[in-house]
Enzyme design. Structure first.
Site, PDB file in Angstrom:
ATOM      1  N   GLY A  12       2.756   9.522   0.027  1.00  0.00           N
ATOM      2  CA  GLY A  12       2.049   8.250   0.197  1.00  0.00           C
ATOM      3  C   GLY A  12       1.524   7.694  -1.118  1.00  0.00           C
ATOM      4  O   GLY A  12       0.379   7.247  -1.206  1.00  0.00           O
ATOM      5  N   SER A  14       2.469   5.010  -2.922  1.00  0.00           N
ATOM      6  CA  SER A  14       2.877   3.654  -3.298  1.00  0.00           C
ATOM      7  C   SER A  14       1.703   2.707  -3.511  1.00  0.00           C
ATOM      8  O   SER A  14       1.861   1.635  -4.066  1.00  0.00           O
ATOM      9  CB  SER A  14       3.804   3.064  -2.226  1.00  0.00           C
ATOM     10  OG  SER A  14       3.092   2.870  -1.026  1.00  0.00           O
ATOM     11  N   ARG A  15       0.530   3.076  -3.053  1.00  0.00           N
ATOM     12  CA  ARG A  15      -0.626   2.179  -3.179  1.00  0.00           C
ATOM     13  C   ARG A  15      -1.918   2.982  -3.092  1.00  0.00           C
ATOM     14  O   ARG A  15      -1.900   4.166  -2.763  1.00  0.00           O
ATOM     15  CB  ARG A  15      -0.596   1.132  -2.075  1.00  0.00           C
ATOM     16  CG  ARG A  15      -0.759   1.728  -0.684  1.00  0.00           C
ATOM     17  CD  ARG A  15      -0.669   0.668   0.386  1.00  0.00           C
ATOM     18  NE  ARG A  15       0.733   0.322   0.632  1.00  0.00           N
ATOM     19  CZ  ARG A  15       1.187  -0.919   0.811  1.00  0.00           C
ATOM     20  NH1 ARG A  15       0.369  -1.923   0.765  1.00  0.00           N
ATOM     21  NH2 ARG A  15       2.459  -1.131   1.057  1.00  0.00           N
ATOM     22  N   THR A  40       6.448  -0.841  -3.300  1.00  0.00           N
ATOM     23  CA  THR A  40       5.374  -1.752  -3.716  1.00  0.00           C
ATOM     24  C   THR A  40       5.605  -2.140  -5.176  1.00  0.00           C
ATOM     25  O   THR A  40       6.422  -1.507  -5.871  1.00  0.00           O
ATOM     26  CB  THR A  40       4.003  -1.054  -3.608  1.00  0.00           C
ATOM     27  OG1 THR A  40       4.035   0.118  -4.443  1.00  0.00           O
ATOM     28  CG2 THR A  40       3.686  -0.667  -2.170  1.00  0.00           C
ATOM     29  N   ASN A  89      -1.250  13.464   0.501  1.00  0.00           N
ATOM     30  CA  ASN A  89      -2.167  12.321   0.484  1.00  0.00           C
ATOM     31  C   ASN A  89      -1.863  11.299   1.579  1.00  0.00           C
ATOM     32  O   ASN A  89      -2.755  10.560   1.992  1.00  0.00           O
ATOM     33  CB  ASN A  89      -2.073  11.649  -0.902  1.00  0.00           C
ATOM     34  CG  ASN A  89      -2.683  10.270  -0.895  1.00  0.00           C
ATOM     35  OD1 ASN A  89      -3.897  10.109  -0.908  1.00  0.00           O
ATOM     36  ND2 ASN A  89      -1.836   9.233  -0.838  1.00  0.00           N
ATOM     37  N   SER A 141     -11.103  13.945   3.936  1.00  0.00           N
ATOM     38  CA  SER A 141     -12.089  12.867   3.824  1.00  0.00           C
ATOM     39  C   SER A 141     -13.444  13.402   4.247  1.00  0.00           C
ATOM     40  O   SER A 141     -13.526  14.320   5.081  1.00  0.00           O
ATOM     41  CB  SER A 141     -11.696  11.703   4.742  1.00  0.00           C
ATOM     42  OG  SER A 141     -12.770  10.784   4.854  1.00  0.00           O
ATOM     43  N   TYR A 154      -8.986   9.373  13.242  1.00  0.00           N
ATOM     44  CA  TYR A 154      -8.811   9.629  11.809  1.00  0.00           C
ATOM     45  C   TYR A 154      -9.664  10.831  11.381  1.00  0.00           C
ATOM     46  O   TYR A 154      -9.187  11.737  10.686  1.00  0.00           O
ATOM     47  CB  TYR A 154      -9.214   8.370  11.038  1.00  0.00           C
ATOM     48  CG  TYR A 154      -9.112   8.467   9.543  1.00  0.00           C
ATOM     49  CD1 TYR A 154      -7.880   8.368   8.896  1.00  0.00           C
ATOM     50  CD2 TYR A 154     -10.253   8.630   8.756  1.00  0.00           C
ATOM     51  CE1 TYR A 154      -7.794   8.431   7.514  1.00  0.00           C
ATOM     52  CE2 TYR A 154     -10.174   8.691   7.375  1.00  0.00           C
ATOM     53  CZ  TYR A 154      -8.943   8.590   6.758  1.00  0.00           C
ATOM     54  OH  TYR A 154      -8.860   8.652   5.397  1.00  0.00           O
ATOM     55  N   LYS A 158      -8.516  14.505   9.755  1.00  0.00           N
ATOM     56  CA  LYS A 158      -8.975  14.966   8.438  1.00  0.00           C
ATOM     57  C   LYS A 158      -9.689  16.318   8.551  1.00  0.00           C
ATOM     58  O   LYS A 158      -9.566  17.174   7.667  1.00  0.00           O
ATOM     59  CB  LYS A 158      -9.879  13.906   7.794  1.00  0.00           C
ATOM     60  CG  LYS A 158      -9.140  12.619   7.436  1.00  0.00           C
ATOM     61  CD  LYS A 158      -7.975  12.893   6.482  1.00  0.00           C
ATOM     62  CE  LYS A 158      -7.294  11.633   6.003  1.00  0.00           C
ATOM     63  NZ  LYS A 158      -6.229  11.915   5.009  1.00  0.00           N
TER      64      LYS A 158
END
Lengths: 246, 83
Positions: A12, A14-15, A40, A89, A141, A154, A158
């Protein structure tokens, strides 16, 4: 110590935080492979940079699909033979009260954050076992520890990643493989876009360091955990949140 | 014997010689685990990865869970026959 560049996978990348992690490892001279569902401008820039011609690898992949996760890892191994560092990630958030959350949203978050991470880690750890070396970092997180209203699914994924970190550290430790986690606080990335300005300011007021985090804050912690000299720190979750939950 | 079987046998023997040098004999029917070679789960995962690297596929992740070297060679024989 070997002068050969390490092979680093950042899922992950790309951003947002993932792109910050990719940038950090490119700057430290490593070979970096990443994947995302779509390309991206950051990825395009790395692909076009002649100085990164043999140090950056991108493959579009949805890691929640086992076949695509496998194609990505096989692509990296075909390119660079092995994997030294895996940074899990990739993740997605869907905010909303659990009682109103759709089946699709539950599946989307669990399939990528948890199952996708398991697919990639299974494939990479097998190869690390064969080499008796490697390091894995799971990006979880602080909401996996403290919870957050509207982020139940979420938060659950995590928290699960923290469990994965501790279990894998025990499983792989005897083979020279370290497994740690990083639990970031609230960052200035797309992932915090679900929070309104008032919520963000409230977080800043409660944070001892007086600001939101940047991807660079997390990248520095990641570089520390993946330093080749680190062979004794494993099974730990490093909270990087400006002191918010301290 | 198919080429893939020869490569598999060589890979398994080389692996066992490395991780279990005390192994006196590795016959086709020698158990790979507890009462035979004594591979533990991590060593089995490692062998699985070695075979995948060498041959592109491996019996351990194909729901076959071989118990002996003979089982592994049978798996590659079947793969070769289907190719």
């Amino acid at each position: 110590m070997s002068s050969e560049p390490r092979v680093v996978i950042v899922t992950g990348g790309s951003r947002g935080l993932g792109a910050g992690l990719v940038r950090s490892y490119l700057e430290s001279g490593d070979r970096v492979a990443t994947c995302a569902r779509s390309i991206t401008p950051e990825v395009e820039a790395w692909q076009k940079d002649p100085e990164l011609a043999d140090r950056f690898f991108f493959l579009p992949a949805d890691l929640s699909q086992r076949v695509e996760a496998e194609a990505f890892v096989k692509g990296v191994v075909a390119q660079w033979d092995h994997v030294d560092v895996l940074i899990n990630n990739a993740g997605v958030a869907r905010d909303g009260i659990l009682g109103l959350t759709s089946d699709d949203d539950i599946d989307t978050v669990i399939d990528l954050n948890l199952k996708g991470t398991l697919y990639v880690t299974r494939l990479v750890s097998r190869r690390m076992l064969a080499r008796h070396s490697g390091t894995i970092v799971n990006v979880s997180s602080i909401v996996g520890r403290s919870g957050y209203r509207g982020l139940a699914v979420y938060s659950a994924t995590k928290a699960a990643l923290d469990g994965l970190t501790r279990a894998l550290a025990r499983e792989l430790g005897s083979r020279g493989i370290t497994v740690n986690g990083i639990a970031p606080g609230y960052l200035r990335t797309e992932m915090s876009h679900g929070l309104d300005e008032e919520q963000l300011q409230q977080i800043v007021r409660r944070t001892p360091s007086g600001r939101l985090g940047d991807p660079e804050d997390i990248a520095r912690a990641c570089q520390f955990l993946t330093d080749p000299r680190n062979t004794y720190l494993t099974g730990q979750i490093l909270v990087v949140d400006g002191g918010l939950t301290g | 014997m198919a080429t893939s079987q020869l490569k598999a046998e060589q890979a398994v023997r080389s692996f066992v010689a490395r991780v279990k040098p005390e192994t006196r004999e590795l016959a086709l029917d020698t158990p790979l685990y507890a009462d035979g070679v004594g591979l533990d789960s991590l060593e089995t995962a490692e062998l699985s990865a070695v075979l995948e690297d060498e041959l592109g596929t491996d019996p351990f992740t194909s729901d076959a869970m071989p118990q002996t070297l003979g089982d592994i060679l049978t798996f590659y024989g079947t793969v070769a026959a289907e190719a």
